[in-house]
Structure formats: structure tokens, C-alpha cells
Design an enzyme around this catalytic site. Structure first.
Site, PDB file in Angstrom:
ATOM      1  N   ASP A   1     -11.167  -3.983  14.601  1.00  0.00           N
ATOM      2  CA  ASP A   1     -11.255  -2.593  14.623  1.00  0.00           C
ATOM      3  C   ASP A   1     -10.299  -1.680  15.602  1.00  0.00           C
ATOM      4  OD1 ASP A   1     -13.259  -2.696  12.995  1.00  0.00           O
ATOM      5  OD2 ASP A   1     -14.918  -2.441  14.156  1.00  0.00           O
TER       6      ASP A   1
ATOM      7  N   GLY B   1     -21.525   5.671  12.237  1.00  0.00           N
ATOM      8  CA  GLY B   1     -22.184   4.670  11.457  1.00  0.00           C
ATOM      9  C   GLY B   1     -22.033   4.586   9.901  1.00  0.00           C
TER      10      GLY B   1
END
Length: 381
Positions: free
Chosen positions: A168, A118
Site C-alpha cells: 500500500d 474502510g
């Protein structure tokens, strides 16, 4: 961490595993452009998801999450999304191999890592790419890294419910030491640019605000960009994404847009221009220009794309007051996570001291400050 993962595997499964590590990533500039077929400039970093894996000769996939201390098992012919969120990143990868016609026999796997969850360093992509890389090696499937990145991306779409771009996964697999990688998300061609870190450091500061890319806001931004594309296609049917649009064209049709969709689309077009300008600055070793572009990226993300938050904005504001900080911005999907800061080495101590003095997390704690080293992509250990 790698030793702990290996030992845990040996204790649980009484076998000697194959070991793989897959890095998290930073993105220096080019945020929310990847799913709009634009340009991004990421790099892999020295924070990893580690995997210990071995075929088990059974009809089961047996996983153990070292970080959560939890096990998960499912039969080979019973693949479906799970109520265990972390398992879905792994199951999605297996599902995508199967969708490509590959049979993946039963195996055992222990995984864990030090990519913060996160925080905007893409722990999910590190997990997906680590397993994809491991399975490709173990079962000799013969996929190139870009193909593995696509498999990992689709795993996140279908099993984690996040319609992410490919940046990513690309960065986690393709990382090069001391280089950032400009990826053209339309063609998937990429070019390395040396980032001379002899007098500079990349430092992340964690707001302490956890974000969830699966939240409605991320997919909402994607939908708003798509809405803009649909408006413009009325006038030029060959437009597929915002990558096909320049500022002159979109300005000519501004009257068609509501203010929100206008801001989303113009941010993306401007950010693509910033990535190209940033690469030119790297070629010229003009780090002042590069840093200015980082700040401009943040302001666009804050004001036009509206994915920042007060904590991210505060950290960027503080960075602007510290001598030796060349550039800073929020990084990742937004709504929390980290800022990325390009800092002269001689100013690191002053930077860290000032951040700690002027910023507390929402829990009242000192912020986590992470110095990053640009690293190699997914690899055997």
C-alpha cells in the site's frame, strides 16, 4: 478539497502552508501476498489524502483532521501512541523518522481527503505516505521513495498495530499514470506495466461493509502463513517465506499441515503465479485472460484464504452475469470494503444499472460506485 484544507490551515495557524497530496490505491491482483514476500500488482488512483504543513518554531506537533473536525497536539519530545486512532498514523511516521536518527522540529498540519475509510483503498497508507513525503520535503531529509514507503509501513506496524506488507505504501508513493506496478516484495524491485485504458475502466463497488485491518483476522492470517513456513523450514532451512516455496515442494509435505494452514499457504503460492501470469497477459493485451485471473484470485480469497464476506461474494457473482465485465474480485484486506471490476467502457452504464438493481448495502442503501483513474504517486500540489 485541497482548497478547503489550505483555507482551514490558514484560518487555524495564520500561515501559508506547503501542500502535498498522496493517493489511495487499487490492487488489480496479488492479495495477501505482500507480507509473504510475494508479487503484487497495484496502481495509485485519483483519490487523495491532502496535507497542508509548515514548521511552527514551537516544541509542539499540532494536527487538525479536517474529516473528523478534531485537533491533536503533542510535544516534540513526548512521542507515544495516542488514544486518538487517526493521530497514530501521523505520530508513527514521526517516530520512524526519529528512529532513523532524524530530528523533526515542531510543525502544524491540517489534513483530509476523499479516500474512503474502510473500503480497501488504503486510506491509512495515503495518510502515512503523505506526511512522510511532506516531512521529507520540508526538512530536506533526502529519503528515496522506497525508503519513505518503509518508514510509512513501520509506522503502521508500531503505532496502528497492523502488521501490513509494504504494497500500500509503495503504491501510494510510486504510482504512475496509466501503469500498474508489479512489485517483488522480496527484493523490492518493481516493474511498470502499461494498462491500456482506452476502452476499459476500473470501477470499484463498495459493499457498505466497513472492515478494520487492525482486527484479529488480518494478523491471524499472517500468523497462519508463518506457521506454514516454520513447518517447511524443517526440511529446507533456507526457506524464509512462502515466496521460497513452490507447489511441488509443499505438496510433498502436505501431511504435516492442518487443513487451514494448508489452504492459506497454497493460496499464496497460487496467487503469486497468477500475478506473473497477469503481467504476461498485459504484455500480450490479452484482457480476457487477465480478467479470468482476477476471478480466480477472488475464488482463492473466498475459499482458501477465507477473507471474503457474503456481500463481496454477491457483488462478484452479479458481475459474472453482466456482458462487458472482463474481471472482478474483492480487493484489500477483506471482510468488507470494495470489489474491483475491469469493465469495457461501452458496458459501464449497464454494469452500474445492474449492480444497483441487484445489490443493496446492509443498511438498505444503493452501493457507492467509484470509477477510478490511475494516477501519479505522492507529490507536491
Amino acid at each position: 478539497m485541497l482548497d478547503k484544507i489550505k483555507q482551514t490551515f490558514e484560518q487555524k495557524f495564520s500561515a501559508s502552508p506547503i501542500l502535498v497530496k498522496s493517493p489511495g490505491r487499487v490492487n488489480l491482483i496479488g492479495e495477501h501476498t505482500d507480507y509473504n514476500d510475494g508479487f503484487v500488482l497495484p496502481a495509485a488512483i485519483n483519490r487523495y489524502a491532502y496535507f497542508a504543513i509548515k514548521p511552527n518554531g514551537l516544541n509542539d506537533y499540532r494536527f487538525y483532521s479536517y474529516d473528523f473536525g478534531r485537533s491533536f497536539c503533542t510535544q516534540v519530545n513526548s512521542l507515544e501512541p495516542s488514544s486518538e486512532p487517526w493521530a497514530n498514523y501521523l505520530l508513527g511516521v514521526i517516530d520512524q523518522f526519529a528512529a532513523n536518527g532524524n530530528e523533526i522540529p515542531g510543525f502544524d498540519c491540517v489534513f483530509g481527503g476523499d479516500v474512503p475509510i474502510g473500503a480497501g483503498m488504503s486510506s491509512s497508507a495515503a495518510i502515512e505516505c503523505g506526511l512522510a513525503y511532506a516531512l521529507n520535503h520540508v526538512y530536506e531529509l533526502g529519503y528515496a521513495k522506497m525508503e519513505l514507503a518503509k518508514i510509512a509501513q513501520q509506522a503502521e506496524h508500531k503505532y496502528a498495530g497492523v502488521k501490513c506488507g509494504i504494497m500500500d505504501q509503495f503504491a501510494s508513493l510510486h504510482g504512475m499514470v496509466n501503469h500498474v506496478l508489479r512489485l517483488d516484495c522480496q527484493t523490492l524491485q518493481y516493474e511498470p506495466f502499461e494498462l491500456d485504458m482506452s476502452h476499459l475502466s476500473l470501477i470499484l463497488v463498495n459493499t457498505g461493509v466497513k472492515h478494520s485491518l487492525a482486527s484479529s483476522e488480518y494478523n491471524k492470517r499472517r500468523a497462519e502463513c508463518t506457521e506454514g513456513v516454520e513447518i517447511l523450514k524443517q526440511y529446507e532451512p533456507n526457506i524464509i517465506s512462502l515466496r521460497d516455496v513452490d507447489m511441488d515442494f509443499i505438496k510433498h509435505h502436505k501431511f504435516e499441515f492442518n487443513p487451514t494452514v494448508w489452504n492459506r499457504c497454497t493460496y499464496v503460492i497460487e496467487e503469486n503465479e497468477r500475478v506473473l501470469a497477469a503481467c504476461d497477459a498485459l504484455k500480450e493485451k490479452d484482457f480476457s485472460k487477465f480478467g479470468r485471473l482476477m476471478y480466480q484470485s477472488h475464488y482463492g480469497l473466498r475459499d482458501k484464504f477465507e477473507v471474503s464476506c457474503p456481500e463481496l461474494d454477491r457483488l462478484v457473482e452479479i458481475s459474472e452475469t453482466i456482458e462487458g465485465v472482463i474481471g472482478a474480485r474483492m480487493m484489500g484486506g477483506g471482510f468488507g470494503g470494495c470489489t474491483i471490476n475491469l469493465v469495457e467502457n461501452k458496458s459501464i452504464e449497464e454494469f452500474e444499472k445492474t449492480i444497483i438493481a441487484k445489490y443493496q448495502t446492509p443498511d438498505g442503501e444503493k452501493p457507492e460506485i467509484i470509477e477510478c483513474v490511475i494516477a501519479e504517486g505522492s507529490t507536491l500540489c
